[in-house]
Design a protein around this motif. Structure first.
Motif, short mmCIF file in Angstrom:
data_model
loop_
_atom_site.label_atom_id
_atom_site.label_comp_id
_atom_site.label_asym_id
_atom_site.label_seq_id
_atom_site.Cartn_x
_atom_site.Cartn_y
_atom_site.Cartn_z
N ILE A 95 0.85 -1.18 0.00
CA ILE A 95 0.00 0.00 0.00
C ILE A 95 0.89 1.24 0.00
N HIS A 96 0.34 2.34 -0.46
CA HIS A 96 1.12 3.58 -0.56
C HIS A 96 1.24 4.27 0.79
N ALA A 97 2.33 4.98 0.96
CA ALA A 97 2.57 5.70 2.20
C ALA A 97 1.61 6.86 2.38
N GLU A 98 1.20 7.47 1.27
CA GLU A 98 0.33 8.65 1.34
C GLU A 98 -1.09 8.26 0.95
N ILE A 99 -1.91 7.88 1.95
CA ILE A 99 -3.28 7.46 1.70
C ILE A 99 -4.20 8.08 2.75
N ASP A 100 -5.51 7.78 2.64
CA ASP A 100 -6.49 8.37 3.55
C ASP A 100 -6.82 7.47 4.74
N GLU A 101 -6.11 6.35 4.87
CA GLU A 101 -6.37 5.42 5.96
C GLU A 101 -5.14 5.29 6.85
N GLU A 102 -5.36 4.76 8.04
CA GLU A 102 -4.27 4.58 9.00
C GLU A 102 -3.42 3.38 8.59
N ILE A 103 -2.18 3.64 8.25
CA ILE A 103 -1.32 2.59 7.70
C ILE A 103 -1.02 1.50 8.73
N HIS A 104 -0.81 1.86 9.97
CA HIS A 104 -0.51 0.84 10.96
C HIS A 104 -1.69 -0.12 11.15
N ASP A 105 -2.91 0.39 11.03
CA ASP A 105 -4.10 -0.49 11.10
C ASP A 105 -4.10 -1.46 9.93
N LEU A 106 -3.77 -0.96 8.74
CA LEU A 106 -3.72 -1.81 7.55
C LEU A 106 -2.61 -2.84 7.67
N CYS A 107 -1.49 -2.43 8.22
CA CYS A 107 -0.38 -3.36 8.43
C CYS A 107 -0.81 -4.50 9.34
N ARG A 108 -1.46 -4.18 10.44
CA ARG A 108 -1.93 -5.22 11.36
C ARG A 108 -2.96 -6.11 10.69
N MET A 109 -3.81 -5.52 9.86
CA MET A 109 -4.84 -6.27 9.16
C MET A 109 -4.20 -7.28 8.20
N ILE A 110 -3.23 -6.82 7.43
CA ILE A 110 -2.57 -7.68 6.44
C ILE A 110 -1.75 -8.78 7.12
N LYS A 111 -0.96 -8.41 8.11
CA LYS A 111 -0.15 -9.41 8.81
C LYS A 111 -1.03 -10.37 9.60
N GLY A 112 -2.16 -9.87 10.11
CA GLY A 112 -3.08 -10.72 10.85
C GLY A 112 -3.70 -11.80 9.98
N LYS A 113 -3.73 -11.57 8.68
CA LYS A 113 -4.26 -12.55 7.74
C LYS A 113 -3.15 -13.44 7.18
#
Length: 225
Positions: free
Chosen positions: A96-114
């Motif tokens: 995912i891109h560094a400059e987005i409208d969502e919280e990147i750390h949340d997305l990181c946890r989501m992806i690694k959690g899967k």
């Protein structure tokens, strides 16, 4: 810290658009299993106004053609969470891109959690100081060495070499692998100090794509063919 140098050997990924109309069977017949990984680009209208419909189901077909290769998915969207659940079953790495409208750390946890690896994308306008917190939690880093993400056929930006140098100098560099995408050909690959590269036209438009992959993998030392 350890000095990193990957100038002689590279892992090569071939880019395929999830939005595109590429004939996957034809691509498979031309490149076989010579590539190291498949790189799938997803582009929505938040990145490219005239983006075509995203067909995430193509990932299942890609997995069927290359069952033993890693699939890296690059989401070009300011809201990547819209696509993660759909692509997880057929992905190994999600960027995912560094400059987005969502919280990147949340997305990181989501992806690694899967059970998938997380990657952050750096563009030519990204400032490393601003995105360092994301680099520290990334398994992979993708550097886009072009001016306009989402558009194919662009030239490699030489300014990317300075970003590669800065990334390789990070004290925690061993925590992630670095991939360079955009305008990479047999001439550019010789000067890239990174483990992985992504290419599209350099391979798919070549008269002998399998040999071209081998040239890129060996930084053109295989090039007297």
């Amino acid at each position: 810290h350890k000095k990193f140098s990957f100038k002689d050997n590279k892992k090569v990924g071939v880019a395929i658009y999830a939005n595109g109309v590429e004939n996957l069977e034809k691509i498979h017949n031309r490149i076989g299993s010579y590539l190291d990984f498949i790189h799938v680009d997803i582009v929505d209208s938040t990145f490219k106004k005239e983006a075509e419909t995203i067909m995430t189901y193509r990932l299942e077909t890609i997995r069927a053609y290359w069952p033993n290769k890693e699939i890296h998915v690059h989401i070009m969207s300011t809201t990547p969470s819209n696509y993660i659940n759909e692509i997880v079953p057929f992905s190994d790495v999600i960027f995912i891109h560094a400059e987005i409208d969502e919280e990147i750390h949340d997305l990181c946890r989501m992806i690694k959690g899967k059970g998938r690896k997380f990657g952050v994308v750096i563009s030519m306008t990204s400032e490393l100081n601003d995105i360092e917190p994301f680099l520290k939690v990334s398994d992979h880093v993708l550097l886009l060495a072009i001016k306009h993400p989402g558009l194919s056929g662009q030239k490699f930006e030489l300014k990317a070499l300075e970003k590669i140098k800065l990334l390789n100098a990070l004290s925690y560099r061993h925590q992630f692998s670095l991939c360079v995408d955009g305008g990479v050909n047999e001439d550019i690959v010789k000067i890239l100090d990174a483990e992985n590269i992504v290419t599209g036209s350099s391979v798919l438009n070549n008269i002998n794509p399998k040999k071209q992959i081998m040239r890129l993998q060996t930084a053109s030392r295989y090039g007297s063919i």
